[in-house]
Design a protein around this motif. Structure first.
Motif, PDB file in Angstrom:
ATOM      1  N   ALA A 158     -20.998  14.265 -17.931  1.00 13.45           N
ATOM      2  CA  ALA A 158     -20.255  13.002 -17.944  1.00 13.45           C
ATOM      3  C   ALA A 158     -21.236  11.843 -17.954  1.00 13.45           C
ATOM      4  O   ALA A 158     -22.421  12.005 -17.632  1.00 13.45           O
ATOM      5  N   LEU A 159     -20.749  10.681 -18.320  1.00 12.86           N
ATOM      6  CA  LEU A 159     -21.578   9.478 -18.327  1.00 12.86           C
ATOM      7  C   LEU A 159     -21.516   8.779 -16.968  1.00 12.86           C
ATOM      8  O   LEU A 159     -20.473   8.763 -16.309  1.00 12.86           O
ATOM      9  N   ALA A 160     -22.632   8.194 -16.584  1.00 14.60           N
ATOM     10  CA  ALA A 160     -22.650   7.405 -15.348  1.00 14.60           C
ATOM     11  C   ALA A 160     -21.575   6.323 -15.407  1.00 14.60           C
ATOM     12  O   ALA A 160     -21.347   5.713 -16.454  1.00 14.60           O
ATOM     13  N   HIS A 161     -20.897   6.134 -14.301  1.00 10.59           N
ATOM     14  CA  HIS A 161     -19.863   5.107 -14.112  1.00 10.59           C
ATOM     15  C   HIS A 161     -18.574   5.421 -14.884  1.00 10.59           C
ATOM     16  O   HIS A 161     -17.659   4.589 -14.904  1.00 10.59           O
ATOM     17  N   GLY A 162     -18.486   6.585 -15.499  1.00  3.80           N
ATOM     18  CA  GLY A 162     -17.277   6.927 -16.246  1.00  3.80           C
ATOM     19  C   GLY A 162     -16.108   7.224 -15.326  1.00  3.80           C
ATOM     20  O   GLY A 162     -16.276   7.626 -14.174  1.00  3.80           O
ATOM     21  N   TYR A 163     -14.912   7.026 -15.851  1.00  2.73           N
ATOM     22  CA  TYR A 163     -13.675   7.285 -15.101  1.00  2.73           C
ATOM     23  C   TYR A 163     -12.732   8.085 -15.990  1.00  2.73           C
ATOM     24  O   TYR A 163     -12.462   7.701 -17.133  1.00  2.73           O
ATOM     25  N   HIS A 164     -12.222   9.205 -15.441  1.00  2.00           N
ATOM     26  CA  HIS A 164     -11.341  10.069 -16.228  1.00  2.00           C
ATOM     27  C   HIS A 164     -10.119  10.540 -15.444  1.00  2.00           C
ATOM     28  O   HIS A 164      -9.439  11.469 -15.871  1.00  2.00           O
ATOM     29  N   GLY A 165      -9.833   9.893 -14.319  1.00  2.00           N
ATOM     30  CA  GLY A 165      -8.660  10.262 -13.541  1.00  2.00           C
ATOM     31  C   GLY A 165      -9.027  10.659 -12.125  1.00  2.00           C
ATOM     32  O   GLY A 165     -10.206  10.788 -11.784  1.00  2.00           O
ATOM     33  N   GLU A 166      -7.999  10.888 -11.298  1.00  2.00           N
ATOM     34  CA  GLU A 166      -8.243  11.072  -9.872  1.00  2.00           C
ATOM     35  C   GLU A 166      -7.713  12.373  -9.295  1.00  2.00           C
ATOM     36  O   GLU A 166      -7.729  12.557  -8.073  1.00  2.00           O
ATOM     37  N   THR A 167      -7.236  13.296 -10.135  1.00  2.00           N
ATOM     38  CA  THR A 167      -7.005  14.648  -9.643  1.00  2.00           C
ATOM     39  C   THR A 167      -8.368  15.318  -9.492  1.00  2.00           C
ATOM     40  O   THR A 167      -9.388  14.810  -9.981  1.00  2.00           O
ATOM     41  N   LEU A 168      -8.436  16.470  -8.829  1.00  2.00           N
ATOM     42  CA  LEU A 168      -9.732  17.006  -8.445  1.00  2.00           C
ATOM     43  C   LEU A 168     -10.618  17.360  -9.635  1.00  2.00           C
ATOM     44  O   LEU A 168     -11.818  17.087  -9.627  1.00  2.00           O
ATOM     45  N   GLY A 169     -10.051  17.977 -10.660  1.00  2.00           N
ATOM     46  CA  GLY A 169     -10.849  18.291 -11.834  1.00  2.00           C
ATOM     47  C   GLY A 169     -11.335  17.033 -12.518  1.00  2.00           C
ATOM     48  O   GLY A 169     -12.489  16.938 -12.945  1.00  2.00           O
ATOM     49  N   ALA A 170     -10.446  16.046 -12.644  1.00  2.00           N
ATOM     50  CA  ALA A 170     -10.821  14.781 -13.277  1.00  2.00           C
ATOM     51  C   ALA A 170     -11.863  14.037 -12.458  1.00  2.00           C
ATOM     52  O   ALA A 170     -12.780  13.414 -13.011  1.00  2.00           O
ATOM     53  N   LEU A 171     -11.773  14.117 -11.123  1.00  2.00           N
ATOM     54  CA  LEU A 171     -12.784  13.481 -10.278  1.00  2.00           C
ATOM     55  C   LEU A 171     -14.143  14.142 -10.453  1.00  2.00           C
ATOM     56  O   LEU A 171     -15.181  13.505 -10.254  1.00  2.00           O
ATOM     57  N   GLY A 172     -14.157  15.410 -10.840  1.00  2.00           N
ATOM     58  CA  GLY A 172     -15.418  16.093 -11.069  1.00  2.00           C
ATOM     59  C   GLY A 172     -16.229  15.474 -12.184  1.00  2.00           C
ATOM     60  O   GLY A 172     -17.454  15.578 -12.204  1.00  2.00           O
ATOM     61  N   VAL A 173     -15.558  14.825 -13.138  1.00  2.00           N
ATOM     62  CA  VAL A 173     -16.263  14.174 -14.251  1.00  2.00           C
ATOM     63  C   VAL A 173     -16.152  12.647 -14.171  1.00  2.00           C
ATOM     64  O   VAL A 173     -16.480  11.941 -15.121  1.00  2.00           O
ATOM     65  N   THR A 174     -15.684  12.150 -13.039  1.00  2.00           N
ATOM     66  CA  THR A 174     -15.606  10.710 -12.785  1.00  2.00           C
ATOM     67  C   THR A 174     -16.780  10.305 -11.907  1.00  2.00           C
ATOM     68  O   THR A 174     -17.036  10.942 -10.882  1.00  2.00           O
ATOM     69  N   ASP A 175     -17.490   9.266 -12.297  1.00  2.00           N
ATOM     70  CA  ASP A 175     -18.697   8.871 -11.575  1.00  2.00           C
ATOM     71  C   ASP A 175     -18.540   7.476 -10.967  1.00  2.00           C
ATOM     72  O   ASP A 175     -19.360   6.596 -11.178  1.00  2.00           O
ATOM     73  N   ALA A 220     -19.945  17.205 -12.109  1.00  2.00           N
ATOM     74  CA  ALA A 220     -20.561  17.386 -13.421  1.00  2.00           C
ATOM     75  C   ALA A 220     -22.005  16.889 -13.382  1.00  2.00           C
ATOM     76  O   ALA A 220     -22.424  16.198 -12.440  1.00  2.00           O
ATOM     77  N   HIS A 221     -22.767  17.218 -14.421  1.00  3.85           N
ATOM     78  CA  HIS A 221     -24.087  16.615 -14.591  1.00  3.85           C
ATOM     79  C   HIS A 221     -23.886  15.236 -15.217  1.00  3.85           C
ATOM     80  O   HIS A 221     -23.218  15.109 -16.243  1.00  3.85           O
ATOM     81  N   VAL A 222     -24.464  14.215 -14.602  1.00  2.97           N
ATOM     82  CA  VAL A 222     -24.250  12.838 -15.045  1.00  2.97           C
ATOM     83  C   VAL A 222     -25.500  12.333 -15.759  1.00  2.97           C
ATOM     84  O   VAL A 222     -26.610  12.420 -15.223  1.00  2.97           O
ATOM     85  N   ILE A 223     -25.307  11.813 -16.981  1.00  4.32           N
ATOM     86  CA  ILE A 223     -26.415  11.216 -17.721  1.00  4.32           C
ATOM     87  C   ILE A 223     -26.275   9.697 -17.696  1.00  4.32           C
ATOM     88  O   ILE A 223     -25.177   9.174 -17.482  1.00  4.32           O
ATOM     89  N   PRO A 224     -27.374   8.975 -17.902  1.00  3.09           N
ATOM     90  CA  PRO A 224     -27.286   7.506 -17.900  1.00  3.09           C
ATOM     91  C   PRO A 224     -26.267   7.014 -18.934  1.00  3.09           C
ATOM     92  O   PRO A 224     -26.142   7.572 -20.021  1.00  3.09           O
ATOM     93  N   ALA A 225     -25.561   5.961 -18.576  1.00  3.93           N
ATOM     94  CA  ALA A 225     -24.535   5.427 -19.474  1.00  3.93           C
ATOM     95  C   ALA A 225     -25.147   4.444 -20.454  1.00  3.93           C
ATOM     96  O   ALA A 225     -26.062   3.692 -20.108  1.00  3.93           O
TER      97      ALA A 225
END
Length: 432
Positions: free
Chosen positions: A144-161, A176-181
């Motif tokens: 996922a990208l740094a500072h990204g938002y994809h929702g607030e259920t647990l799976g979605a929070l896993g890729v939300t930064d 998730a592994h977070v890369i610079p945005a």
């Protein structure tokens, strides 16, 4: 409940409001909305308030659009709901066909859910499950990208930064592994992000199922823009390393960035496309994940264990799909994307007084999204500005010190003038 109490008091007593510290309501009570039409809300005193953020980015055509209302009234007389397991109905078939045509047929399979976070969950599960079917079960992590938002259920929070949403639930989340945005305001940021992605995938491609990103605009991060070339390069890098790309267009799809889908501007097609929010024009909750045939075929088999076992009770609800079809028809009949493209120069002039303010910096626009940063904002700026703007007749909710507009696509020239003037008026008072 004391019937003599105000609606705000009654609401605060029994309704747990989202994205809200309930204690704040003691100082800033909620507002009762009695009606809405077009870009305008009507409160209990009969005041008209310009909905400059489309009620959390959903009202593409404003409130109560007559074409969508008529479609829903007609659908109510035919079919309210039916389960989509083993059954189907005309609106969901027609909507799926029309959405597929929007992708040139490249994303020809639609799986429906109820909201944006559900779409994220479905895409993540579908990607990891696909790799399991391919005999590669170790490919089950995400980027996922740094500072990204994809929702607030647990799976979605896993890729939300966004720490505010994650910290309390960290023990429950598989991150998730977070890369610079990337950030178009910062020279070299896109190249650094791509380098980090390539480096990580070179070492971990056997573990990564998919990368998820919001094409062109990281909305909840503060309307942070990046270029179509960046999206194109991300997809090319992921293709080289056998990793899926999930395009989260929940907020930025349906014309918000100037094209029907944001990823169109990059000339690429993702493996999964997540849509929600504006899909029904803000009338009813609905989400969809679109994908291509090779992924669909991996689940097409005799055994139920090979099926994609995910469901929502209201999957593909006929009323929601009928509203979404009316939205599609409005795009075709009005030519709104071409109209707004032709209006760009005039809109730049209209918003210039705000962007030229001495306490405003980094003014930017993409399609029908405007954003800027407030220099040296006072404490609690977002909350104070929201309250003051409401008194001035505008619904705005800054993201930190980022002021932004995301109004209906068919906002008039006079309404945009009103929005800019009242925003400036509110800004001056809050900064003073």
């Amino acid at each position: 409940m004391n019937q003599a109490a105000s609606w705000a008091e009654r609401s605060a007593a029994v309704v747990w409001h989202p994205c809200t510290q309930m204690q704040w309501l003691e100082e800033h009570p909620v507002h009762l909305i009695r009606a809405a039409q077009g870009a305008w809300l009507v409160d209990e005193q009969g005041r008209r308030i310009l909905d400059a953020i489309s009620s959390w980015w959903v009202n593409l055509w404003g409130h109560g659009h007559p074409a969508i209302v008529a479609a829903l009234k007609d659908q109510l007389d035919q079919l309210d709901h039916v389960m989509l397991a083993g059954l189907t109905h005309q609106p969901v078939v027609e909507l799926s066909e029309r959405l597929s045509r929007r992708t040139g047929g490249r994303l020809g399979h639609c799986f429906y859910g109820s909201d944006g976070a559900s779409a994220t969950e479905m895409a993540l599960k579908m990607s990891a499950h696909y790799w399991r079917h391919q005999g590669r079960p170790d490919k089950n992590s995400f980027i996922a990208l740094a500072h990204g938002y994809h929702g607030e259920t647990l799976g979605a929070l896993g890729v939300t930064d966004i720490p505010l949403f994650r910290i309390a639930y960290a023990a429950l989340i598989r991150g998730a592994h977070v890369i610079p945005a990337p950030d178009s305001r910062i020279p070299g940021s896109e190249a650094r992000s791509l380098e980090a992605l390539a480096t990580y995938l070179a070492a971990h491609q056997g573990e990564v199922a998919a990368l998820i990103l919001e094409p062109l605009v990281q909305a909840a991060a503060g309307m942070v823009f990046h270029s179509p070339d960046y999206v194109q390069a991300v997809l090319a890098c992921c293709r080289r390393h056998d990793v899926h790309v999930i395009a989260d267009e929940i907020a930025v799809g349906f014309g918000r960035t100037g094209t029907f889908f944001a990823h169109e501007q990059s000339g690429v097609t993702p493996d999964f496309l997540c849509l929600s929010k504006g899909i029904t024009g803000g009338f009813l909750p609905l989400s969809v994940v679109m994908t291509h045939d090779s992924i669909y075929q991996a689940f097409y088999a005799e055994g139920v264990d090979r099926a994609f076992l995910h469901s929502h009770s209201y999957t593909g609800n006929p009323l929601a799909c009928r509203a979404a079809l009316a939205v599609q028809q409005l795009f075709d009949e009005t030519g709104i994307l071409a109209i707004n493209l032709a209006r760009q120069a005039r809109m730049v002039e209209q918003v210039a007084p705000l962007f030229d303010h001495p306490r405003i910096t980094q003014g930017r626009q993409r399609g029908m999204i405007w954003a800027c940063e407030v220099v040296d904002p006072p404490a609690h700026f977002a909350r104070r500005f929201h309250a003051r703007a409401w008194e001035a007749g505008v619904l705005l909710r800054p993201i930190g010190h980022t002021l932004y507009f995301m109004p209906p696509l068919n906002l008039s020239e006079d309404e945009l003038d009103f929005l800019v003037s009242r925003t400036l008026e509110s800004l001056e008072e809050v900064l003073a």
